[in-house]
Each structure stands twice: as structure tokens, then as C-alpha cells.
Design a protein around this motif. Structure first.
Motif, PDB file in Angstrom:
ATOM      1  N   SER A   1       3.734   2.393  -4.920  1.00  0.00           N
ATOM      2  CA  SER A   1       4.870   3.047  -5.590  1.00  0.00           C
ATOM      3  C   SER A   1       4.494   4.376  -6.234  1.00  0.00           C
ATOM      4  O   SER A   1       4.968   4.715  -7.308  1.00  0.00           O
ATOM      5  CB  SER A   1       5.471   2.102  -6.642  1.00  0.00           C
ATOM      6  OG  SER A   1       5.948   0.920  -6.038  1.00  0.00           O
TER       7      SER A   1
ATOM      8  N   GLU B   1       4.379 -13.737  -1.541  1.00  0.00           N
ATOM      9  CA  GLU B   1       4.382 -12.462  -2.276  1.00  0.00           C
ATOM     10  C   GLU B   1       4.300 -12.747  -3.762  1.00  0.00           C
ATOM     11  O   GLU B   1       4.910 -13.690  -4.273  1.00  0.00           O
ATOM     12  CB  GLU B   1       5.649 -11.661  -1.950  1.00  0.00           C
ATOM     13  CG  GLU B   1       5.672 -10.276  -2.546  1.00  0.00           C
ATOM     14  CD  GLU B   1       6.877  -9.456  -2.077  1.00  0.00           C
ATOM     15  OE1 GLU B   1       6.895  -8.254  -2.330  1.00  0.00           O
ATOM     16  OE2 GLU B   1       7.800 -10.055  -1.465  1.00  0.00           O
ATOM     17  N   LEU B   2       3.551 -11.898  -4.485  1.00  0.00           N
ATOM     18  CA  LEU B   2       3.367 -12.076  -5.927  1.00  0.00           C
ATOM     19  C   LEU B   2       3.386 -10.720  -6.622  1.00  0.00           C
ATOM     20  O   LEU B   2       3.037  -9.686  -6.029  1.00  0.00           O
ATOM     21  CB  LEU B   2       2.021 -12.755  -6.230  1.00  0.00           C
ATOM     22  CG  LEU B   2       1.837 -14.212  -5.797  1.00  0.00           C
ATOM     23  CD1 LEU B   2       0.378 -14.617  -5.970  1.00  0.00           C
ATOM     24  CD2 LEU B   2       2.745 -15.125  -6.603  1.00  0.00           C
ATOM     25  N   THR B   3       3.769 -10.739  -7.894  1.00  0.00           N
ATOM     26  CA  THR B   3       3.642  -9.577  -8.770  1.00  0.00           C
ATOM     27  C   THR B   3       2.871 -10.024 -10.005  1.00  0.00           C
ATOM     28  O   THR B   3       3.312 -10.940 -10.708  1.00  0.00           O
ATOM     29  CB  THR B   3       5.009  -9.014  -9.185  1.00  0.00           C
ATOM     30  OG1 THR B   3       5.724  -8.600  -8.017  1.00  0.00           O
ATOM     31  CG2 THR B   3       4.845  -7.827 -10.127  1.00  0.00           C
TER      32      THR B   3
ATOM     33  N   TYR C   1       1.782  -3.410 -13.217  1.00  0.00           N
ATOM     34  CA  TYR C   1       1.930  -4.588 -12.359  1.00  0.00           C
ATOM     35  C   TYR C   1       1.599  -4.236 -10.919  1.00  0.00           C
ATOM     36  O   TYR C   1       1.904  -3.128 -10.454  1.00  0.00           O
ATOM     37  CB  TYR C   1       3.352  -5.136 -12.441  1.00  0.00           C
ATOM     38  CG  TYR C   1       3.674  -5.782 -13.765  1.00  0.00           C
ATOM     39  CD1 TYR C   1       3.389  -7.120 -13.995  1.00  0.00           C
ATOM     40  CD2 TYR C   1       4.267  -5.051 -14.793  1.00  0.00           C
ATOM     41  CE1 TYR C   1       3.672  -7.722 -15.213  1.00  0.00           C
ATOM     42  CE2 TYR C   1       4.559  -5.635 -16.008  1.00  0.00           C
ATOM     43  CZ  TYR C   1       4.260  -6.975 -16.218  1.00  0.00           C
ATOM     44  OH  TYR C   1       4.539  -7.564 -17.427  1.00  0.00           O
TER      45      TYR C   1
ATOM     46  N   GLU D   1       8.595   0.923  -0.431  1.00  0.00           N
ATOM     47  CA  GLU D   1       8.896  -0.501  -0.498  1.00  0.00           C
ATOM     48  C   GLU D   1       9.435  -1.046   0.823  1.00  0.00           C
ATOM     49  O   GLU D   1       9.056  -2.139   1.265  1.00  0.00           O
ATOM     50  CB  GLU D   1       9.908  -0.774  -1.620  1.00  0.00           C
ATOM     51  CG  GLU D   1      10.220  -2.256  -1.788  1.00  0.00           C
ATOM     52  CD  GLU D   1      11.243  -2.505  -2.880  1.00  0.00           C
ATOM     53  OE1 GLU D   1      11.171  -3.579  -3.524  1.00  0.00           O
ATOM     54  OE2 GLU D   1      12.119  -1.635  -3.088  1.00  0.00           O
TER      55      GLU D   1
ATOM     56  N   ARG E   1       1.731  -8.783  -0.923  1.00  0.00           N
ATOM     57  CA  ARG E   1       2.195  -9.846  -0.044  1.00  0.00           C
ATOM     58  C   ARG E   1       1.182 -10.092   1.070  1.00  0.00           C
ATOM     59  O   ARG E   1       0.478  -9.171   1.510  1.00  0.00           O
ATOM     60  CB  ARG E   1       3.566  -9.517   0.568  1.00  0.00           C
ATOM     61  CG  ARG E   1       3.612  -8.278   1.411  1.00  0.00           C
ATOM     62  CD  ARG E   1       5.018  -8.005   1.965  1.00  0.00           C
ATOM     63  NE  ARG E   1       5.352  -8.935   3.033  1.00  0.00           N
ATOM     64  CZ  ARG E   1       5.349  -8.611   4.319  1.00  0.00           C
ATOM     65  NH1 ARG E   1       5.027  -7.371   4.687  1.00  0.00           N
ATOM     66  NH2 ARG E   1       5.660  -9.494   5.232  1.00  0.00           N
TER      67      ARG E   1
ATOM     68  N   ARG F   1       2.152  -5.505  -7.054  1.00  0.00           N
ATOM     69  CA  ARG F   1       2.951  -6.349  -6.156  1.00  0.00           C
ATOM     70  C   ARG F   1       2.257  -6.388  -4.799  1.00  0.00           C
ATOM     71  O   ARG F   1       1.936  -5.337  -4.230  1.00  0.00           O
ATOM     72  CB  ARG F   1       4.358  -5.765  -6.022  1.00  0.00           C
ATOM     73  CG  ARG F   1       5.294  -6.561  -5.122  1.00  0.00           C
ATOM     74  CD  ARG F   1       6.648  -5.875  -5.119  1.00  0.00           C
ATOM     75  NE  ARG F   1       7.553  -6.466  -4.137  1.00  0.00           N
ATOM     76  CZ  ARG F   1       8.767  -5.964  -3.864  1.00  0.00           C
ATOM     77  NH1 ARG F   1       9.198  -4.886  -4.514  1.00  0.00           N
ATOM     78  NH2 ARG F   1       9.536  -6.547  -2.974  1.00  0.00           N
TER      79      ARG F   1
END
Length: 394
Positions: A278, A236-238, A221, A260, A225, A223
Motif C-alpha cells: 500500500s 489471509e491475515l492482517t 499493520y 490491492e 495472504r 496484510r
């Protein structure tokens, strides 16, 4: 030799049990090999010992009486008879003449019967597993309680296209992901022996069943923004990495970050998007071909791992620029220096000369051994300046 060093029946049993534990006896039995009598030499008293320690020698000889050792054949020899010493017959070697006597002597008859039953039943399901069992009988006995479930699981994987299913979708009564995770070591051994080479990724560890045997992997995934005005109802989206294949509108500049807190606290930047890596930035970004058409910045910790990830990202997108990963930033934040516990491998072919030299200085401990500056420790003022400069760059 003292009486304490003379071989007693329990010593012979210990010797034979060590060989049993290695699996050699069951392997021979499972392979249908004829049983060869097993001989074990005995250490006993010499003629002089018999004279000096007569009572102990007599007790030792009596412990080897045939009626006390019904599963052993006792071979004797004569000692003494010279220079006036009396001649005596003493045990010299013991023999186990049949497998049944060996099993009884070691008290493993129940285990042997259990193994043979499992072996015969498994041979009807998969001869390859049966051959593996013959070579690893003690592993079979160690997993005897779960053996049928292990075999059914192995055969299910053998008969299905694993690329189409998650590990969770293995559908066998009594088998769930907890069972599979608990037994992944033995399952890997069984799968390696029944699956064709084309279905085994030998570069993946046996502990990773998904990667090694080609199960459907959990999706990656991404993430992100908007740092400027969002053209969407969300800031913001994932989303799944493989599904983010279109260039997001209003994204002329993309910043890749690992932390983060830093990702969330970035100040506004027109027409820019922040992506949370990440620690897996290179793995994530390989899905995003459109990144070649934007101004791309990578910002990680100033340590050997940070430069290793930068190197990977730039290997995918050569136009990537680093942000706040320079010597001036490092030296300007000395009160915030930390320690990198383990350093990354030194294979960095995509760094600029300045980046490569700083990475080497970190590795060599030029300023401090295992020096590290985490991105979240860099001042907000420095971040604002760096972002403003990025907007001015051609």
C-alpha cells in the motif's frame, strides 16, 4: 500637497493600529518596559497651501483641536510670516504620552486587560509559556477563548511520558482529540518552548504532534495472504507489523505488491505469500527480519515512485528482485500507459543497471512525458508467466 494628502486624526489612528497589530506595544508592556511617548509627524498645509485652500486649511486645523483629540498631545509649528504672507500656527506632530491613552485611542483596553489577566495566570503555571506570550501577544489574543485549555494541555504533555500514551489519552476536562487537532499549530509553538530538546523531534513537522513530541504512534499493520496451501485456518491475515516477527510457515517466496486488486487476484503459487505494501512497503518490511531468508520479490508500478519504493526495499533487503518492472513489460503494454502526475526524487542507489536506466528514461520522458504503467493494467497472462519464471529461478 493637496488637502486630500493632509494627515487627519483617523490616519494617525490607522498608523498606530498597524503597530498594535504587530504586537510590539503589548510585548513591551508584558516585558515591563517603561512607556516611551509615541510621536507621529503630520503632513499639513504649507503657507502657500493655506492661502490657496484657506477653507480647507482652517477645517483641517480645527479637526486637530485638543478638545477633539483628548488622548493626544498636539505639537504645533508656525508657517508663513515671510514675503508678506501671514503667520499661522498649525499642528505639526501628535504625541501619545501614556499606555492608557494609547489603549483608549485604539479602543483596545478590553483586549489589553484580557491579555494581562491571561499572562499573569499562565505565569503561575509555566513561566516558559508566559515568556512566549510576551513575545507573541496577538497570537494569545487570537486564542483567548481557548487559552486556559491550551495551557492545561501543554502542561499535561510537559508532565507526562508521551511515549506510553496515544494522543487520544490526554485526560483534561474540556479537551478532546478534536480540540487538539484544531489547535495543533498553536500547541506546537507552546510545546516547543516548554519541552526539553530531547523531547522534540524537530525533523517532524509541527502539524504532526504524534511524531514531533513522541506520542505512541498508531501501529502499522501488515496484510498478507497465502498463494499456496495455507497451514492456518485462514488464507489471509492482517497483523501488527512488530508482531509478525516469526517466519510464517510454508512461505518460501514472498511477493510485495502495492495495489490491492492485484494483490487479491494473484493466481496460486506454491509455498508463497503475498504482502500488501500500500505504498509503504519499506516502512512495513523493516519489522520483518525473516525476509532475508526467503526469495523476495517487489512488484510496483512502472513509474518513478515505483522504482523509489523498490530502491527503499532493496536498501533493507539487498537480495530483493523486481517483478514485472522491466522495459519489455512497459513496451508490451503501450495501450495501457498512463500519466504520473508528480515524479519521485531521483536518489536511487540500490537499483540494478537495467532498472536504473529505465527509471532515468521515465524521468527524462524518453517514451512519453510522465509515463506510467500501473501494475493493475498488466495482463493476467504476463503475470502468470512472471510468477512461473520466479519459481524456476535459483
Amino acid at each position: 500637497m493637496t488637502p486630500a494628502e493632509w494627515t487627519r486624526p483617523e490616519h494617525v489612528v490607522e498608523t498606530l493600529r498597524r503597530k498594535w497589530t504587530s504586537g510590539r506595544y503589548l510585548t513591551a508592556a508584558a516585558g515591563g518596559h517603561p512607556f516611551e511617548a509615541i510621536g507621529v509627524p503630520l503632513k499639513g498645509p504649507t503657507a502657500a497651501d493655506a492661502l490657496q485652500h484657506y477653507e480647507q486649511a482652517l477645517a483641517w486645523a480645527q479637526c486637530w483641536a485638543p478638545d477633539r483629540n483628548p488622548h493626544l498631545r498636539i505639537q504645533t509649528k508656525s508657517i508663513g510670516g515671510r514675503n508678506g504672507t501671514p503667520s499661522n500656527t498649525v499642528p505639526a506632530r501628535v504625541w501619545v504620552d501614556t499606555r492608557d491613552r494609547l489603549w483608549t485611542l485604539l479602543r483596545v483596553t478590553t483586549q489589553v486587560d484580557r491579555f494581562h489577566t491571561l499572562h499573569e495566570q499562565t505565569a503561575r503555571q509555566d513561566p516558559g509559556i508566559a515568556r512566549w506570550m510576551a513575545d507573541h501577544p496577538m497570537k494569545v489574543l487570537a486564542h483567548a477563548a481557548d487559552w486556559h485549555r491550551l495551557v492545561r494541555t501543554t502542561c499535561w504533555i510537559r508532565d507526562h511520558d508521551t511515549e506510553a500514551v496515544y494522543l487520544r489519552e490526554i485526560d483534561i476536562p474540556g479537551v478532546d482529540t478534536k480540540f487538539i487537532e484544531t489547535n495543533k499549530g498553536i500547541l506546537a509553538e507552546l510545546l516547543d518552548c516548554v519541552l526539553p530538546e530531547s523531547r522534540v523531534n524537530t525533523s517532524a513537522p509541527k502539524s504532526d504532534l504524534v511524531a514531533r513530541y513522541g506520542f505512541r504512534a498508531k501501529p502499522m499493520y501488515i496484510r498478507f495472504r497465502y498463494l499456496g496451501t495455507s497451514p492456518l485456518p485462514f488464507s489471509e491475515l492482517t497483523v501488527r507489523a512488530e508482531e509478525l516477527n516469526a517466519h510464517p510457515p510454508n512461505a518460501r517466496t514472498v511477493f510485495i505488491l502495492e495495489n490491492e486488486t492485484t494483490y487479491l487476484s494473484l493466481p496460486p503459487v506454491p509455498d508463497a505469500v503475498a504482502v500488501l505494501g500500500s505504498g509503504y512497503a519499506a516502512t512495513l518490511l523493516r519489522h520483518l527480519a525473516w525476509l532475508k531468508d526467503v526469495d523476495l520479490y517487489y512488484w510496483g508500478d512502472i513509474d518513478t515512485h515505483g522504482f523509489a519504493i523498490l530502491n527503499q526495499v532493496r536498501g533493507l533487503f539487498p537480495h530483493t528482485k523486481s517483478l514485472l518492472m522491466d522495459r519489455a513489460t512497459l513496451l508490451g503494454h503501450e495501450p495501457h500507459w498512463g500519466e504520473e502526475k508528480t515524479q519521485a526524487p531521483d536518489v536511487l542507489s540500490h537499483l540494478t543497471p537495467e532498472e536504473a536506466q529505465l527509471a532515468q528514461d521515465l524521468r527524462n520522458g524518453t517514451y512519453r512525458p510522465h509515463l506510467r504503467l500501473e501494475q493493475e493494467r498488466i495482463s493476467i497472462a504476463a503475470i502468470r508467466v512472471a510468477l512461473t519464471q520466479s519459481q524456476r529461478e535459483p
